[in-house]
Each structure stands twice: as C-alpha cells, then as structure tokens.
Design a protein around this motif. Structure first.
Motif, PDB file in Angstrom:
ATOM      1  N   ASN A 561       0.809  -1.231   0.000  1.00 53.35           N
ATOM      2  CA  ASN A 561       0.000   0.000   0.000  1.00 53.35           C
ATOM      3  C   ASN A 561       0.840   1.279   0.000  1.00 53.35           C
ATOM      4  O   ASN A 561       0.287   2.371  -0.113  1.00 53.35           O
ATOM      5  N   VAL A 562       2.164   1.146   0.155  1.00 52.35           N
ATOM      6  CA  VAL A 562       3.030   2.323   0.362  1.00 52.35           C
ATOM      7  C   VAL A 562       2.903   3.354  -0.761  1.00 52.35           C
ATOM      8  O   VAL A 562       2.885   4.564  -0.505  1.00 52.35           O
ATOM      9  N   HIS A 566      -1.288   5.694  -6.292  1.00 53.80           N
ATOM     10  CA  HIS A 566      -0.697   5.788  -7.638  1.00 53.80           C
ATOM     11  C   HIS A 566      -0.431   4.416  -8.242  1.00 53.80           C
ATOM     12  O   HIS A 566      -0.656   4.195  -9.425  1.00 53.80           O
ATOM     13  N   THR A 567       0.080   3.491  -7.424  1.00 50.61           N
ATOM     14  CA  THR A 567       0.371   2.151  -7.928  1.00 50.61           C
ATOM     15  C   THR A 567       0.354   1.163  -6.776  1.00 50.61           C
ATOM     16  O   THR A 567       0.706   1.511  -5.645  1.00 50.61           O
ATOM     17  N   GLY A 568      -0.060  -0.064  -7.085  1.00 54.24           N
ATOM     18  CA  GLY A 568      -0.042  -1.125  -6.067  1.00 54.24           C
ATOM     19  C   GLY A 568       1.156  -2.036  -6.257  1.00 54.24           C
ATOM     20  O   GLY A 568       1.238  -3.092  -5.635  1.00 54.24           O
ATOM     21  N   THR A 569       2.116  -1.639  -7.118  1.00 53.76           N
ATOM     22  CA  THR A 569       3.313  -2.458  -7.361  1.00 53.76           C
ATOM     23  C   THR A 569       4.046  -2.713  -6.050  1.00 53.76           C
ATOM     24  O   THR A 569       4.323  -1.788  -5.300  1.00 53.76           O
ATOM     25  N   LYS A 599       3.536  -3.134   9.139  1.00 52.39           N
ATOM     26  CA  LYS A 599       2.411  -2.197   9.214  1.00 52.39           C
ATOM     27  C   LYS A 599       2.217  -1.538   7.850  1.00 52.39           C
ATOM     28  O   LYS A 599       3.181  -1.022   7.272  1.00 52.39           O
ATOM     29  N   PRO A 600       0.992  -1.487   7.330  1.00 51.47           N
ATOM     30  CA  PRO A 600       0.806  -1.010   5.946  1.00 51.47           C
ATOM     31  C   PRO A 600       1.069   0.481   5.732  1.00 51.47           C
ATOM     32  O   PRO A 600       1.393   0.895   4.629  1.00 51.47           O
ATOM     33  N   SER A 601       0.861   1.312   6.762  1.00 50.91           N
ATOM     34  CA  SER A 601       1.047   2.780   6.711  1.00 50.91           C
ATOM     35  C   SER A 601      -0.036   3.523   5.917  1.00 50.91           C
ATOM     36  O   SER A 601      -0.266   4.699   6.139  1.00 50.91           O
ATOM     37  N   LYS A 602      -0.659   2.813   4.964  1.00 53.26           N
ATOM     38  CA  LYS A 602      -1.791   3.367   4.217  1.00 53.26           C
ATOM     39  C   LYS A 602      -2.843   2.276   4.082  1.00 53.26           C
ATOM     40  O   LYS A 602      -2.516   1.091   4.128  1.00 53.26           O
ATOM     41  N   ASP A 603      -4.104   2.699   3.882  1.00 55.17           N
ATOM     42  CA  ASP A 603      -5.137   1.695   3.631  1.00 55.17           C
ATOM     43  C   ASP A 603      -5.177   1.370   2.138  1.00 55.17           C
ATOM     44  O   ASP A 603      -4.370   1.892   1.354  1.00 55.17           O
ATOM     45  N   ASN A 604      -6.100   0.518   1.747  1.00 50.22           N
ATOM     46  CA  ASN A 604      -6.146   0.077   0.346  1.00 50.22           C
ATOM     47  C   ASN A 604      -6.469   1.195  -0.630  1.00 50.22           C
ATOM     48  O   ASN A 604      -6.214   1.075  -1.826  1.00 50.22           O
ATOM     49  N   SER A 605      -7.033   2.303  -0.123  1.00 48.27           N
ATOM     50  CA  SER A 605      -7.337   3.448  -0.994  1.00 48.27           C
ATOM     51  C   SER A 605      -6.151   4.403  -1.112  1.00 48.27           C
ATOM     52  O   SER A 605      -6.199   5.366  -1.872  1.00 48.27           O
ATOM     53  N   LEU A 627      -0.274  14.938  12.988  1.00 50.60           N
ATOM     54  CA  LEU A 627      -0.549  13.506  13.012  1.00 50.60           C
ATOM     55  C   LEU A 627       0.692  12.724  12.590  1.00 50.60           C
ATOM     56  O   LEU A 627       1.531  13.234  11.844  1.00 50.60           O
ATOM     57  N   ILE A 628       0.810  11.476  13.042  1.00 55.87           N
ATOM     58  CA  ILE A 628       1.985  10.643  12.769  1.00 55.87           C
ATOM     59  C   ILE A 628       1.532   9.400  12.012  1.00 55.87           C
ATOM     60  O   ILE A 628       0.643   8.670  12.471  1.00 55.87           O
ATOM     61  N   VAL A 629       2.117   9.137  10.854  1.00 53.00           N
ATOM     62  CA  VAL A 629       1.778   7.920  10.094  1.00 53.00           C
ATOM     63  C   VAL A 629       2.271   6.706  10.886  1.00 53.00           C
ATOM     64  O   VAL A 629       3.397   6.686  11.386  1.00 53.00           O
ATOM     65  N   ASP A 630       1.425   5.704  10.994  1.00 54.98           N
ATOM     66  CA  ASP A 630       1.750   4.505  11.774  1.00 54.98           C
ATOM     67  C   ASP A 630       2.498   3.501  10.890  1.00 54.98           C
ATOM     68  O   ASP A 630       1.944   2.978   9.928  1.00 54.98           O
TER      69      ASP A 630
END
Length: 669
Positions: A561-562, A566-569, A599-605, A627-630
């Motif tokens: 998800n990083v 833009h891309t799911g590569t 930890k994904p840091s972003k959700d699927n969107s 805010l702090i990205v997890d």
C-alpha cells in the motif's frame, strides 16, 4: 461509558476539544438499559432535556460547551435543531447562534451531521444562503473549518469565529506575526491538510479560473514561504500573505509584490517576467484558504503532500514516477547514515526528499558537534555557515521532469539558504548532456551546480559516465521501457544473457547500473525497486551484476500500500556498498540484513493510517501537533498529555544499525 466508546467505528472524533470539555461531557453521561442494550444519555446543555448520546450528539455537546465556556455566548443566543425552511421542506441546523440585535436571525450556523467536509460544506452553504447567516462552521470533532459567506457562491475561509465580545471585522482585519500564525496554524489546530485545502480551492475556484492549477498554486506557495521567512527572522514584522480587509485589486497587488521579492531571493524557479495569472477575485479566495497554514515546520510533510497531489495530477503518474513517502525516505537516511563529509546525490529526485532529509540529518550532527540545540529541519531560521556550506558543496540532485525540478530546487534553495545543485537533466541519457548544457537559458539557471558536479568525475574522465559520490539514494521510475539504442548501448545491463543488445530495457534496470557508476569505491546506494527484480528468474543476471560489484547490505520489503493510490506495485529497497580494499573489502560469503514492513502505513485506498495514543484512544501527535503515520520502518515517538515524549518500539532502521555496527560496516564505525 467513555466518549471513545460512543464514537467507536465512526468518522467522528473529539481530539479538537479541550480536556476540560471532554471531561465535562464524559462525566455527564448516564447509561440506561433500552431494549436490553446499554445506551448512553446526556442532558443537553441548551435544551435542558435528556437525549440519547449518539456520535453526532457528542460533537454537538462538546461544541455547545466550547461556545458557552470558551467563546462566551449565553445560552439565550444559542439554538439547537434550528428549523430552516426550503419552501415547504424544513431542515434543521445542528446549532445556530442568533444575531445580537435580531434574535430571530441566525448569525452563525454550525453543521455536524455530515462527518466529511465536502458533504458538510454543501449542507452548511445551503443553510447560510437560506437564512443569510454570514458565518458558518463545519466540524466532525477532529477537523474544523470556519467560513465567512461573502455571496451565495463564495464562502471565504476565516481564522476563527468571533467571541461574544468581538465582531466579524475583528477576525478578518486582524494583523498577524509569525508567532501568531504558529498559534492558529490550521494544520496543527484544525487538523486540516494543505492537500485537502488545495482540493477545495480547485473544486470551487481553479476549475473555472482558466489557469494552470499547478503553476498558480506553486506561485502562491512560493510567495507564502518567502513571507514566512521574512517574518520568522523579524518577530515584529506582520505577515503580508493575508486578506486583511483590502479590496481584491489591492490584495492582488500586494501578493504580486511578495512573489516578485521571492523570485529575487530564490532565483531560477520562475522567470523574471512571471506574474500571478489568477483574477483578483479568484486570488482572494486562494489567499484566504492558504493564509492560516504554516508551511515551515520540522519536516516537509505539509508542503510535500500538496506538491505530490499537484504533480500527480499534472503528469507524474503517467511516467511511472511517484513521490516517495517521507517515512520511507527517513528509513533510508537512517540506514545509510550520511555524514558531513559525504558527497550525496539523488539521480531521480522527484521533490528531492532523499537529499533534503539527508541535509536535515547532517545538520543535526553538525549542531550536536558544536553543542548547539538541534533546531528544526525545514525552517525559516538563519543557518550557521557549516550548514549552508554542506548544502552548497556536497548535495546534488537530478530529474528529467522540469516541473519536478522546480519543486525540488525550491525546497533545496530554502534549505540551503539560496544555494542548490538540483539539475534538470536526463540521468540515463548522459551522452546528450553536452548539448543540453550549452543552451543559454539552461546555463543561466543550472551552470553553478553543473560546474561542481563535473568536478566529481574521476581523473581522466570527462564523458559524464562515472562520478565519485559517497552516497546515492533514489526511487527511479519503474513504468515504461527505454527503447532508444543510443541510450541502451551505453549500458552493460542493456545486453541479454547471450551478450546482445536488447531492443528495450526496463528503466529501473538501467538506473541500477547508472547509480553504481555514480559511486566511488566504498560508496553506498539505497534504491527502490520492483519486488520482481529480487525474485524473477529472468532477472538473475541483474542480481549477479550487482553482487559482482557490491556488497549487498540489506533488502527491506515495503508494504503493497506504500505507493497507493498511484500504484499497487510491490517494492523493496536495496542497500549496497561498492567493494573497496579499505572501506568494504571483498568477501565471498557474508550476512545480509533482510526485513519486511509489517504495518501497511496506508489503507487500500492510499489514505494514510495514523498512530493512535493507546492511553486516550485519540490520534497521537508529534511535537508540532501533527498527526503521525503509523509504520514500523523506524522508531516512532509521540507527545503524551503531560508534554513528555513517548518512544515506541525500535523499527527496521534501528535493527539495521545494530547489524551494521556488529558487521563493522564503514559508515557505522
């Protein structure tokens, strides 16, 4: 029952409100059993009757508390569920504050029903237009926005609503110093992002303005950065990037003047003839939207988030080149451990995150060495000579995209106090550099940096194929193959397993070879690559090419998800050090550090997932109230309620540092 339990799994939050307000409302909760289920109730601060405490009602009661106890409004001027007539239909505004002199006419309307701003603002506008209320507020308890209704189509953002003793004109005409801006900053105080504000401007203004959104917003951010720089260095100066009661034409004249001064300070980003093309009325909306944002802060997230959005809209995504999230960059910087003597380059720089964060790290080292306070990273404060010398002499960046280079140059110019070596060149197509660098307009902007780059070629080399850098960090574009024979024929990796030149080669493959040629013996590299390069049997030759020339230090697998949306590569970061008799003696057998981001840091969107304070259940904030990205790429910390810092578990970068020290790697000795 706690407020967090009432709000669980909703889009509402209460982090915006004071601890006193939260405690007051929480203490007033009464739990009753309704149809066999425990249900929270509260006595409404306005209506005086007991009501079910739904998530929306939590935010309403907290905001009522704020209006009464912090703004000083008497309950006699406040209405809850105020009826608004649309022909035969009647809707109800969550809260209305009535006009002091006309008790039947709303002065301020507050919308809480819609937990997303885009929905809430539309509802709010319809209520204000129907009643003529000049002020509107939307909040979901985490974010808040205040608006002055200028006309039915234009709601101008304002800093706050007036207290009971103030007028609207007091808010609009107030003069602000940099310290005042720090206190009202919408990002830290209202939890808004610059990206969301720009999206709002685009929807309401820029879409119909007939201008290039990227260029016009870039000009405004550029002018605002300059304004903040001047006022941070002179605490008595008032900010000019504000709508302070001037006419739209007077405001445009003032902002154009700021922009002109910024162009003189930071040359080579805009031409001398560049003008702000927005009409006075459109510009007034944009200034009002941006004026309460503080751009200078400890990191670049605020500005970078906005540029990433603008660039991805403009053209980045089409070329397979995406901005690297700051937390990935910070991990690479921590693992590659740049020092004050290192010559550093990013060969596909984007907005120049790798170089700017390397600068921040080295600045901390310089200040620590001198016994000075750590200071800020991205700051308007004056820099000591050693800090600016490092930026001027040691840090370089290249990108082939002209818009990207201008963004990168802006950030580097500010960091280096007017010095930068960010160059507009095609890294892979170095055989054409001579013809590019002879162009007069290119030379005017980039010649100083290019002269310094040329000096970093090995003795006897002058064809730009080899350089002597200590550190290369890059996230090269993945998409699109290189098909030009003139480029492919200059690369060993342009050949197939039979030793013949190929008709097309993946762009990132050529970047591997090119980046290694930028390094001197003992130099090190961090590069983001598609996961396939590490796994595919067809890429075995690439892996062998790397292992022959370098010690493979580490491979860190990033979550899928990083780089969304833009891309799911799936990508990994490869860390290597070139073999060298002294710094990295060649070995046949050695350990390699492997790690995978959990930890994904972003959700699927592609929306960032933020750290939560386990004690309060509220979003965790850094020392700037951001805010702090997890994630687990390096050790995170956040500020506790009592003002102390809470360190979390060490991450991948800290584990690698331990590994590097144990292995005696040269850059961790």
């Amino acid at each position: 029952m706690t407020l967090n339990e009432v709000l669980k799994n909703t889009n509402y939050d209460v982090s915006l409100f004071s601890e006193e307000a939260r405690k007051f409302i929480e203490d007033a909760i009464v739990v009753k059993t309704v149809r066999g289920k425990e249900t929270p109730f509260i006595t409404c601060l306005k209506r005086g009757k007991e009501i079910v405490l739904k998530p929306e009602e939590v935010v309403r009661q907290l905001y009522l508390y704020k209006l009464i106890h912090e703004y000083g409004y008497p309950t006699s001027r406040i209405e809850a569920e105020f009826p608004i007539h649309f022909g035969r239909e009647v809707k109800r505004a969550d809260i209305a504050i009535m006009d002091k002199d006309r008790p039947m006419v709303p002065y301020i309307i507050v919308e809480l029903k819609k937990p997303r701003l885009s929905d809430g603002k539309e509802q709010l506008k319809s209520y204000c237009n129907a009643t003529g209320a000049p002020i509107g507020v939307w909040t979901n308890g985490e974010q808040i926005s205040y608006y002055n209704r200028k006309d039915p189509n234009y709601f101008e953002p304002i800093t706050n609503i007036p207290k009971v003793t103030e007028k609207l004109s007091d808010i609009i005409n107030e003069k602000f110093t940099y310290e005042d801006l720090r206190k009202i900053d919408r990002i830290s105080q209202q939890k808004r992002s610059l990206r969301s504000l720009i999206q709002e401007m685009e929807d309401e203004v820029l879409a119909s303005a007939g201008v290039d959104s990227f260029e016009e917003i870039f000009k405004l951010i550029f002018a605002k950065l300059y304004d903040e720089l001047i006022c941070e260095r002179d605490p008595s100066a008032y900010l000019k990037f504000r709508n302070s009661g001037e006419t739209d034409f007077e405001l445009k004249e003032k902002i154009q003047g700021l922009f002109d001064d910024a162009k003189k300070k930071w040359e080579g980003i805009f031409t001398d003839e560049s003008k702000i093309l927005l009409s006075p009325s459109h510009l007034a909306v944009c200034v009002a939207t941006l004026q309460d944002i503080k751009l200078f802060n400890n990191n670049l997230d605020v500005v970078d988030d906005a540029f990433e959005y603008l660039m991805s809209k403009a053209q980045k995504g089409e070329k397979g080149q995406y901005f690297t999230p700051r937390y990935v960059i910070d991990m690479c910087v921590k693992m590659m451990n740049p020092s004050v003597n290192d010559k550093i380059i990013d060969t596909a720089c984007g907005s120049s995150g790798f170089t700017v964060h390397s600068i921040f790290k080295v600045w901390k080292d310089i200040r620590h060495e001198k016994g000075l306070p750590e200071g800020e990273g991205f700051t308007a404060a004056q820099r000591i000579p050693e800090e600016t010398n490092f930026v001027r002499d040691n840090v370089f960046a290249i990108d082939f995209d002209e818009k990207t280079v201008r963004v990168a140059r802006t950030l580097n110019l500010i960091a280096g106090d007017g010095q930068t070596n960010v160059l507009h060149l095609n890294t892979l197509d170095y055989s054409r550099w001579n013809e590019i660098t002879r162009q007069e307009d290119w030379n005017d902007t980039y010649n100083e940096g290019f002269k310094k780059l040329k000096k970093l070629q090995p003795k006897g080399s002058n064809d730009y194929s080899q350089f002597q850098f200590d550190l290369v960090m890059a996230n090269p574009p993945f998409a699109g193959d290189i098909k030009e024979n003139t480029i492919i024929s200059r690369y060993e990796l342009g050949k197939n397993s039979a030793g013949k030149w190929q008709n097309k080669v993946g762009r990132d493959i050529l970047f591997i070879e090119r980046n290694l040629n930028f390094l001197k013996p003992g130099g090190r590299m961090a590069i983001v690559l598609p996961q396939g390069r590490f796994n595919n049997s067809s890429d075995k030759g690439i892996r062998e090419y790397i292992a022959e020339r370098c010690r493979i230090l580490a491979v860190v697998g990033l979550h899928g998800n990083v780089f969304k949306p833009h891309t799911g590569t799936k990508t990994s970061v490869l860390f290597v050090q070139k073999w060298d008799d002294e710094l990295c003696p060649k070995k046949e057998d050695y350990p390699i550090f492997f790690a995978t981001m959990q930890k994904p840091s972003k959700d699927n969107s592609g929306d960032k997932i933020y750290l939560v304070d386990p004690e309060t259940g509220l979003p965790a904030l850094d020392k700037h109230n951001h805010l702090i990205v997890d994630h687990d790429l390096f050790q995170l910390s956040y500020m506790k309620q009592d003002g102390t810092e809470n360190l979390l578990e060490p991450g991948i970068a800290e584990a690698f540092a331990e590994f590097a020290k144990k292995e005696g790697l040269s850059f961790f000795r």
